[in-house]
Design a protein around this motif. Structure first.
Motif, PDB file in Angstrom:
ATOM      1  N   TRP A 174      18.110  29.764  -8.940  1.00  0.00           N
ATOM      2  CA  TRP A 174      18.524  30.652  -7.859  1.00  0.00           C
ATOM      3  C   TRP A 174      19.733  31.511  -8.255  1.00  0.00           C
ATOM      4  CZ3 TRP A 174      16.172  31.763  -3.324  1.00  0.00           C
ATOM      5  CH2 TRP A 174      15.152  30.918  -2.886  1.00  0.00           C
ATOM      6  N   CYS A 175      20.174  31.402  -9.506  1.00  0.00           N
ATOM      7  CA  CYS A 175      21.387  32.103  -9.945  1.00  0.00           C
ATOM      8  C   CYS A 175      21.039  33.101 -11.046  1.00  0.00           C
ATOM      9  CB  CYS A 175      22.419  31.100 -10.437  1.00  0.00           C
ATOM     10  SG  CYS A 175      22.978  29.925  -9.185  1.00  0.00           S
ATOM     11  N   PRO A 190      19.309  26.901  -1.798  1.00  0.00           N
ATOM     12  CA  PRO A 190      20.601  27.394  -1.304  1.00  0.00           C
ATOM     13  C   PRO A 190      20.900  26.955   0.126  1.00  0.00           C
ATOM     14  CG  PRO A 190      19.492  29.121  -2.529  1.00  0.00           C
ATOM     15  CD  PRO A 190      18.501  27.996  -2.402  1.00  0.00           C
ATOM     16  N   PHE A 202      22.500  34.361  -3.780  1.00  0.00           N
ATOM     17  CA  PHE A 202      21.432  33.783  -4.590  1.00  0.00           C
ATOM     18  C   PHE A 202      20.219  34.717  -4.585  1.00  0.00           C
ATOM     19  CE2 PHE A 202      23.944  30.300  -2.867  1.00  0.00           C
ATOM     20  CZ  PHE A 202      24.239  29.576  -4.010  1.00  0.00           C
TER      21      PHE A 202
END
Length: 302
Positions: free
Chosen positions: A271-272, A191, A214
């Motif tokens: 990261w989502c 991110p 995130f």
């Protein structure tokens, strides 16, 4: 001998309920919106009630409305009784063959599209006598003051004193861009890398910019991004991403077809994580209307 009429003959239930609403809101306009009448009619009715009771119940100024000492004492005795009457009437209405009347909801645009749109046909088939009045508003709104029966928001946005019911999970936010963009600018691996990329900013209704959120393995990151475009509409954000203007942070279901065709590609997937989801909420002071109970059942798949 005292010739005054007792309060029961000179103060109707409607007038007492109107007084309680004005005293609770401390505003004629807010109470009038909730009751569906004009502020002037409400003021006139309250003046007649004070004459009938031979008591001043409200202090009125150009800026505020507050109960007098007598008004506050009356309000404290009235509120529980009026709640009991309201619940009894709602329960009686609930015994009818089908709910009827108007159901007013305040929801953000995303919730209207993701949560409500899929159940509209089923709701109107189940409750043909109900007018469903949906106001889409991305601002945080006081649903009681606005005269709404319920609202939908993320859990962290809910005010105290509300009854909140979790709804089904919603699609996650993901980061997407075109293959051409990634060929020119590379792919972010973390991110933090987004700060060196062209990103499409999202503006909140209040004017502030959304920080992309995130999370991974219990770690949370909020990233302030930069780019050539700031928007507040999902459709335009998707169109801008497809045009290659920059990376977009958007609901996954809004770009599912573009991902399937290869027009857009997803990065930072690990990261989502899934989002918390929306909550339907309403004031704990109100009995649950039958129409709202039916809508909740559909939204929760019951």
């Amino acid at each position: 001998m005292n010739t005054r009429h007792p309060p029961s003959s000179s103060a109707s239930l409607d007038a007492l309920a109107a007084f309680a609403n004005v005293a609770r809101h401390r505003s004629f306009s807010a109470a009038a919106r909730e009751m569906g009448v004009t502020a002037s009619a409400l003021s006139h009715g309250l003046a007649q009630l004070e004459v009938a009771l031979q008591l001043r119940l409200l202090h009125r100024t150009t800026r505020s409305v507050t109960p007098t000492q007598a008004g506050q004492a009356l309000l404290e005795r009235l509120a529980p009784a009026l709640d009991d009457v309201h619940q009894a009437l709602e329960q009686a209405r609930g015994m009818s063959a089908s709910p009827h009347g108007r159901l007013r909801l305040n929801v953000p645009r995303q919730a209207a599209r993701i949560v409500l749109a899929p159940v509209l046909a089923a709701f109107h088939e189940q409750c043909p006598g109900v007018v469903l009045d949906i106001v889409t508003d991305d601002r945080l709104v006081d649903i009681v003051e606005g005269g709404f029966d319920a609202g939908i928001r993320f859990g962290e946005s809910l005010a105290d004193g509300m009854i909140a019911l979790p709804l089904k999970p919603i699609p996650r936010f993901i980061v997407v861009g075109t293959p051409h963009y990634f060929a020119r600018h590379g792919r972010p691996r973390t991110p933090g890398d987004l700060q060196s990329h062209l990103c499409i900013n999202r503006r909140f209704p209040g004017g502030s910019l959304y920080r992309w959120e995130f999370g991974r393995q219990g770690r949370r990151l909020d990233v302030r991004v930069n780019g050539p475009l700031t928007l507040d509409d999902d459709t335009m954000i998707v169109q801008a991403a497809l045009a290659g203007i920059g990376l977009a942070y958007i609901y996954e279901d809004l770009v599912s077809s573009a991902l399937a065709s290869g027009a857009l590609e997803c990065v930072l997937q690990d990261w989502c994580p899934p989002t918390e989801g929306f909550y339907l909420y309403y004031s704990g002071r109100r009995h649950l209307p039958p129409a709202l109970r039916a809508l909740i059942g559909l939204l929760r798949g019951e």
